[in-house]
Design an enzyme around this catalytic site. Structure first.
Site, PDB file in Angstrom:
ATOM      1  N   ALA A  66       4.684  -3.597   5.470  1.00  0.00           N
ATOM      2  CA  ALA A  66       5.441  -2.727   6.646  1.00  0.00           C
ATOM      3  C   ALA A  66       5.787  -3.343   7.967  1.00  0.00           C
ATOM      4  CB  ALA A  66       5.202  -1.227   6.594  1.00  0.00           C
ATOM      5  N   GLY A 112       3.655  -2.159   1.473  1.00  0.00           N
ATOM      6  CA  GLY A 112       4.595  -1.224   1.969  1.00  0.00           C
ATOM      7  C   GLY A 112       5.628  -1.682   0.471  1.00  0.00           C
ATOM      8  N   GLU A 115       4.991  -0.529  -2.819  1.00  0.00           N
ATOM      9  CA  GLU A 115       5.168   0.760  -2.492  1.00  0.00           C
ATOM     10  C   GLU A 115       6.455   0.098  -2.999  1.00  0.00           C
ATOM     11  OE1 GLU A 115       2.970   1.244   1.471  1.00  0.00           O
ATOM     12  OE2 GLU A 115       2.346   3.248   0.147  1.00  0.00           O
ATOM     13  N   GLU A 135      -4.132  -2.276   3.366  1.00  0.00           N
ATOM     14  CA  GLU A 135      -3.086  -1.301   3.743  1.00  0.00           C
ATOM     15  C   GLU A 135      -4.786  -0.810   4.805  1.00  0.00           C
ATOM     16  OE1 GLU A 135      -1.673  -1.008   1.784  1.00  0.00           O
ATOM     17  OE2 GLU A 135      -0.007  -0.122   1.760  1.00  0.00           O
TER      18      GLU A 135
END
Ligand code: DAK
Length: 257
Positions: A66, A112, A115, A135
């Site tokens: 992300a 992300g 993911e 993370e």
């Protein structure tokens, strides 16, 4: 439709979606998530598209996570909102799409980014790929389904190790752990994805969509996957594709779906 953060092309029944923010190693910001939502929704509603191939434009990165610069200033409410919105708009959308998707992981797939790859139905990686959920090194936890999907794919113990150490796996290790199905050279990555897609293209799209639903049901709390399988199996008998498939078998020809 024109996009700023992704490239999108349809060819021979395959929808190619390439995340294209090379200067940020394809980090996922809100705008990119919205564009991916649009492109995936469009492909999923287009009967001529039989498979989606998702990859990154930067030789070094599939998606490096992300966009840290974007979420750095978030508070608790922003974090929860973005997690809920992002999961719905992109990750759940991909996982539950009726059109199968292949993540062609061409470099870093972190946070992300991993993911996103895990929300795809199939994952393949080039030999330079590196995968991880870092993370906790940033003071957050995976927020786009990573704590759930990683454990489903590699098992609870390995998921715990990957998440708590924030470590990265090489492509080879990821294959040993069952996180990716195949590893190949960088040049072979898209051809390998196309080879898998071309096998998918010969099969009944309706049956494939029902199979995806049944497999996913087994990983959804409160839903009995066996019951969903029974009901989806039964509903196949009402489809023209079942008639075509069985007729083609008896006429000793290839089915034309
Ligand atoms: N976000 C923003 N920019 C990024 C980025 C990222 N995730 N990753 C790389 N970049 C940018 C770098 O800042 C740099 O930009 P400039 O400084 O040149 O402007 C450019 O991409 C090139 O990166 P490097 O110079 O660092 O390249 P290296 O080859 O040296 O290193 C690397 C590659 C992938 C090892 C390194 O870039 C790196 O460690 N990147 C960060 C990896 C990471 O920690 N990713 C985030 C994981 S956490 C949420 C839901 C989910 C999440 C968060 C919130 N909510 C619902 C709120 C998920 C979080 C994550 O994904």
């Amino acid at each position: 439709m024109s996009y700023e953060n992704i490239l999108n092309e349809n060819k021979d029944g395959i929808c190619y979606i390439t995340i294209n923010r090379p200067k940020q190693l394809n980090a996922l910001n809100g705008a990119t998530i919205l564009e991916l939502n649009k492109a995936i929704t469009k492909a999923n509603n287009d009967n001529s598209i039989r498979c989606i191939i998702l990859t990154g434009s930067e030789a070094k990165a599939f998606v490096a996570g992300a966009d840290i610069k974007e979420f750095a200033a978030f508070d608790k409410k922003d974090g929860e909102n973005l997690a809920r919105q992002g999961q719905k708009l992109l990750f759940d959308l991909l996982e539950n799409a009726t059109t199968p998707s292949i993540a062609a992981i061409n470099g870093f797939a972190l946070g992300g980014g991993l993911e996103l790859a895990m929300a795809c139905h199939i994952r393949i990686a080039s030999d330079n790929a590196k995968m991880g959920l870092p993370e906790v090194s940033l003071g957050v936890i995976p927020g786009y389904g990573g704590t759930q999907r990683l454990a489903h794919l590699v098992g609870k113990g390995k998921a715990m190790e990957m998440i708590t150490t924030a470590g990265m796996l090489s492509a080879e290790e990821a294959q040993q752990w069952g996180l990716v199905n195949h590893v190949c050279s960088q040049d072979e990555l898209i051809p390998m994805a196309e080879k898998i897609a071309s096998k998918i293209k010969h099969n009944s799209p309706k049956a494939i969509s029902k199979a995806i639903k049944a497999v996913n049901a087994g990983f959804t709390d409160g839903i009995n996957g066996f019951e969903v399988e029974i009901s989806e199996f039964g509903s196949c008998f009402e489809t023209p594709e079942f008639i075509e498939g069985t007729t083609a078998f008896m006429e000793k020809r290839k089915a034309n779906f």
